[in-house]
Design a protein around this motif. Structure first.
Motif, mmCIF file in Angstrom:
data_model
loop_
_atom_site.group_PDB
_atom_site.id
_atom_site.type_symbol
_atom_site.label_atom_id
_atom_site.label_comp_id
_atom_site.label_asym_id
_atom_site.label_seq_id
_atom_site.Cartn_x
_atom_site.Cartn_y
_atom_site.Cartn_z
ATOM 1 N N LEU A 290 42.748 48.971 45.223
ATOM 2 C CA LEU A 290 41.457 48.334 45.457
ATOM 3 C C LEU A 290 40.530 48.515 44.262
ATOM 4 O O LEU A 290 39.909 47.556 43.787
ATOM 5 N N VAL A 291 40.426 49.745 43.766
ATOM 6 C CA VAL A 291 39.531 50.017 42.633
ATOM 7 C C VAL A 291 40.076 49.380 41.359
ATOM 8 O O VAL A 291 39.325 48.781 40.575
ATOM 9 N N LEU A 292 41.379 49.479 41.148
ATOM 10 C CA LEU A 292 41.972 48.878 39.954
ATOM 11 C C LEU A 292 41.772 47.368 39.956
ATOM 12 O O LEU A 292 41.356 46.780 38.946
ATOM 13 N N GLY A 293 42.045 46.725 41.085
ATOM 14 C CA GLY A 293 41.948 45.271 41.145
ATOM 15 C C GLY A 293 40.524 44.767 41.186
ATOM 16 O O GLY A 293 40.167 43.831 40.449
ATOM 17 N N GLY A 294 39.690 45.365 42.030
ATOM 18 C CA GLY A 294 38.322 44.886 42.171
ATOM 19 C C GLY A 294 37.436 45.269 41.003
ATOM 20 O O GLY A 294 36.835 44.404 40.341
ATOM 21 N N CYS A 295 37.354 46.572 40.737
ATOM 22 C CA CYS A 295 36.518 47.027 39.618
ATOM 23 C C CYS A 295 37.110 46.586 38.290
ATOM 24 O O CYS A 295 36.372 46.276 37.338
ATOM 25 N N GLY A 296 38.447 46.557 38.207
ATOM 26 C CA GLY A 296 39.086 46.108 36.970
ATOM 27 C C GLY A 296 38.726 44.666 36.634
ATOM 28 O O GLY A 296 38.470 44.328 35.472
ATOM 29 N N THR A 297 38.690 43.820 37.649
ATOM 30 C CA THR A 297 38.288 42.433 37.415
ATOM 31 C C THR A 297 36.846 42.361 36.910
ATOM 32 O O THR A 297 36.533 41.609 35.983
ATOM 33 N N ALA A 298 35.959 43.161 37.526
ATOM 34 C CA ALA A 298 34.560 43.168 37.096
ATOM 35 C C ALA A 298 34.418 43.648 35.652
ATOM 36 O O ALA A 298 33.636 43.093 34.871
ATOM 37 N N ILE A 299 35.179 44.673 35.296
ATOM 38 C CA ILE A 299 35.064 45.272 33.957
ATOM 39 C C ILE A 299 35.678 44.378 32.882
ATOM 40 O O ILE A 299 35.072 44.128 31.830
ATOM 41 N N PHE A 300 36.881 43.886 33.134
ATOM 42 C CA PHE A 300 37.633 43.186 32.086
ATOM 43 C C PHE A 300 37.437 41.671 32.104
ATOM 44 O O PHE A 300 37.528 41.021 31.069
ATOM 45 N N ALA A 301 37.201 41.115 33.276
ATOM 46 C CA ALA A 301 37.188 39.654 33.389
ATOM 47 C C ALA A 301 35.915 39.099 34.002
ATOM 48 O O ALA A 301 35.819 37.888 34.222
ATOM 49 N N GLY A 302 34.935 39.969 34.271
ATOM 50 C CA GLY A 302 33.728 39.519 34.943
ATOM 51 C C GLY A 302 33.022 38.378 34.233
ATOM 52 O O GLY A 302 32.536 37.439 34.872
ATOM 53 N N GLU A 303 32.976 38.421 32.908
ATOM 54 C CA GLU A 303 32.273 37.364 32.165
ATOM 55 C C GLU A 303 33.018 36.040 32.220
ATOM 56 O O GLU A 303 32.449 34.980 31.959
ATOM 57 N N TYR A 304 34.300 36.081 32.585
ATOM 58 C CA TYR A 304 35.105 34.867 32.653
ATOM 59 C C TYR A 304 35.171 34.295 34.071
ATOM 60 O O TYR A 304 35.144 33.080 34.260
ATOM 61 N N VAL A 305 35.278 35.173 35.063
ATOM 62 C CA VAL A 305 35.465 34.695 36.437
ATOM 63 C C VAL A 305 34.179 34.699 37.249
ATOM 64 O O VAL A 305 34.108 34.080 38.311
ATOM 65 N N GLY A 306 33.152 35.417 36.796
ATOM 66 C CA GLY A 306 31.870 35.455 37.485
ATOM 67 C C GLY A 306 31.907 36.220 38.804
ATOM 68 O O GLY A 306 32.906 36.844 39.154
#
Length: 234
Positions: A24-40
């Motif tokens: 959960l933390v890897l997928g959710g927080c990881g998306t925010a950290i690494f891809a947040g500017e791309y996926v919003g």
């Protein structure tokens, strides 16, 4: 969240909880950290929902798929989960989240200019709220949304509910919760998720993390206590 069978021992249940919370933390927080500017915000919301959805089906048959101390507390209050198992589950969830946070920090540090001052997917209020919401707004949102998350979990996992769909329903509920509250608090509804990244983000996020422990636990307890009265026992 999933009906358990007696074939799984304590070590297997705790291992499943640690793995599910890590995911959960890897997928959710990881998306925010690494891809947040791309996926919003929408992409981050989907990422959190998808981690719970996939984790529920992968690990839920072993441990019940809580991945969240607030969920464990709410289920215990609702008498769907044994109080004696609660401490072990919470420790396993915190360990999984903390290891995931360390892995995220290790990966994120591999790019020039990285700093946790950018937020590191932490939760906060005031200056640390994505849209500047104050403490009162954040507490109300976290208590209310965690309570409704527990209502959904208790309803979707009830014996009277449609069999096999609980993971899908719960994952979609978490997605909706994130769509509502990412601008407010960066969405916690999960003390393990909040602590898992706050450990590594400096003094300011740690000074505010108490809100994201107390408010979700309170919301979960309210739902667990009131579910049978409002909607009938299973």
């Amino acid at each position: 969240m999933t009906e358990l069978t007696p074939v799984h021992g304590t070590a297997q249940k705790l291992g499943a909880e640690a793995l599910g919370t890590f995911w959960l933390v890897l997928g959710g927080c990881g998306t925010a950290i690494f891809a947040g500017e791309y996926v919003g915000f929408v992409g981050v919301a989907l990422a959190f929902g998808l981690t719970v959805l996939t984790g529920a089906y992968a690990f839920g048959p072993v441990s019940g798929g809580h991945f969240n101390p607030a969920v464990s507390v709410g289920l215990a209050v609702a008498r769907r989960f044994a109080w004696k198992e609660l401490p072990g589950y919470v420790v396993a969830q915190l360990i999984g989240a903390t290891i995931a946070g360390a892995v995220l920090l290790l990966i994120a540090s591999g790019v020039s200019g990285f700093t946790t001052a950018d937020g590191f997917a932490t939760n906060g209020y005031g200056d640390h709220s994505p849209a500047g919401y104050n403490l009162t707004s954040v507490i109300v949102a976290e208590v209310l949304l965690t309570a409704f998350f527990l209502f959904v979990i208790l309803g979707a996992s009830a014996k009277r509910a449609a069999v096999g769909f609980s993971g899908l329903v719960i994952g979609l509920a978490l997605t909706l919760i994130h769509l509502i509250s990412i601008p407010i608090s960066n969405t916690s509804v999960n003390p393990a998720r909040s602590l898992g990244v706050a450990w590594y983000a400096g003094a300011d996020p740690l000074s505010q993390v108490w809100v994201f422990i107390v408010a979700p636990l309170l919301g979960a307890a309210i739902a667990g206590f009131s579910y049978a009265f409002l909607l009938g026992d299973d």
